[in-house]
Design an enzyme around this catalytic site. Structure first.
Site, PDB file in Angstrom:
ATOM      1  N   CYS A 173       0.829  -1.217   0.000  1.00 20.14           N
ATOM      2  CA  CYS A 173       0.000   0.000   0.000  1.00 20.14           C
ATOM      3  C   CYS A 173       0.858   1.261   0.000  1.00 20.14           C
ATOM      4  O   CYS A 173       1.521   1.578   0.995  1.00 20.14           O
ATOM      5  CB  CYS A 173      -0.926  -0.025   1.225  1.00 20.14           C
ATOM      6  SG  CYS A 173      -1.784   1.529   1.538  1.00 20.14           S
ATOM      7  N   CYS A 188      -0.109   3.985   2.593  1.00 21.47           N
ATOM      8  CA  CYS A 188       0.251   3.577   3.961  1.00 21.47           C
ATOM      9  C   CYS A 188       1.634   4.108   4.330  1.00 21.47           C
ATOM     10  O   CYS A 188       1.896   4.458   5.484  1.00 21.47           O
ATOM     11  CB  CYS A 188       0.234   2.052   4.092  1.00 21.47           C
ATOM     12  SG  CYS A 188      -1.381   1.289   3.861  1.00 21.47           S
TER      13      CYS A 188
END
Length: 304
Positions: free
Chosen positions: A50, A53
């Site tokens: 991700c 993230c």
């Protein structure tokens, strides 16, 4: 959910002990549910692939670390432990969920900026008080700008939150040095806990005080300038002039006088000019512009 990229990523860097933890399925009850009975817990749902993230997690860590124990950040890899995310209805990452009193109370999706994260936390925690590190930077700036009274107020505010903050304790010493209260500065320096003796800020305060004490014994600045002008090879006069210039806040000029001695006679008086210049560096700090410039010049002289 499809992987966006395959580069390995772990948001564990910068963890601050029990305030920032990686949570497993087995540890969820103790690390989150039970802990939320004592303080606010944020769950950071993330995945190695991700991209957002990677932007969000460091900000969360920074904010939680600044709150100094008032909030826990529990990080959960949804690829390894998807069960909790599924139960909470988390369908994409990054996602943050707040737990308080043993239950989920709030949450948000996506990578928010730091200000919005702090506002999110404040809704459940209340104002977090002053940002100590930001306040410390402000106090340092005020002191360097020649405003010791305002700097002292900022250092005192830090000590009201953290009574043994090494930088603030050392800052008060430097305030007294700037005010010319050298005896009081010495008392304050001696009272700093021994465990902080090697902290960079304390070392800088110690060097600043020693230099100011030395300045009181070298004589009038105008007299020293005249001596050096009349006898350029008088290294002792030039050395004393450097001490006086530093005490007057003329850092660049002070450094140049010592570099002049080193250039003319590197080993003069048991390497005294270089030793004093290093003491200047300790006092000014490693990021000071004069420190950086003079270090480069010193290296050039020593290794040419």
């Amino acid at each position: 959910m499809q992987p966006a990229e395959q580069k390995p990523f772990s948001p564990s860097n910068g963890a601050a002990g029990a305030d920032i933890v990686d949570v497993t399925l087995q540890g969820f009850r103790a690390e989150v549910m039970e802990e939320s009975l004592r303080r606010l817990v944020l769950i950071d749902f993330w995945a190695p692939w991700c991209g957002p993230c990677k932007q969000l997690t460091p900000i969360l860590e920074k904010v939680v670390a600044s709150l100094r124990g008032r909030v826990r950040l529990a990080k959960m890899d949804i690829d390894k432990y998807p069960q909790i995310a599924e139960k909470l209805g988390i369908q994409s990452v990054p996602a943050v969920v707040a737990f308080q009193g043993g239950q989920m109370v709030d949450g948000f999706m996506g990578a928010l900026p730091e200000g919005e994260i702090r506002a999110f936390i404040d809704r459940w925690l209340g104002p977090a008080g002053p940002d100590v590190e930001a306040l410390f930077d402000e106090a340092q700036t005020l002191l360097e700008a020649g405003d010791p009274d305002s700097a002292e107020a900022a250092f005192a505010q830090i000590l009201g939150v953290e009574p043994e903050h090494a930088g603030a304790l050392a800052g008060i010493v430097r305030v007294r040095v700037a005010q010319g209260a050298l005896a009081e500065a010495r008392e304050l320096l001696d009272a700093i806990p021994v465990r902080h003796a090697n902290a960079p800020a304390v070392a800088a305060a110690r060097a600043a005080l020693a230099l100011q004490e030395q300045a009181g014994a070298v004589g009038d600045l105008a007299y020293l300038l005249a001596r050096v002008e009349n006898v350029p090879t008088d290294h002792q006069a030039r050395y004393d002039l450097a001490v006086a210039l530093n005490a007057a806040g003329r850092r660049d000029a002070a450094a140049q006088e010592l570099l002049n001695i080193i250039k003319r006679e590197r080993s003069w008086n048991d390497d005294s000019a270089r030793k004093l210049l290093v003491q200047f560096f300790d006092s000014w700090g490693p990021v000071d512009a004069t420190t950086r410039t003079a270090r480069r010049q010193l290296s050039s002289l020593l290794f040419s």
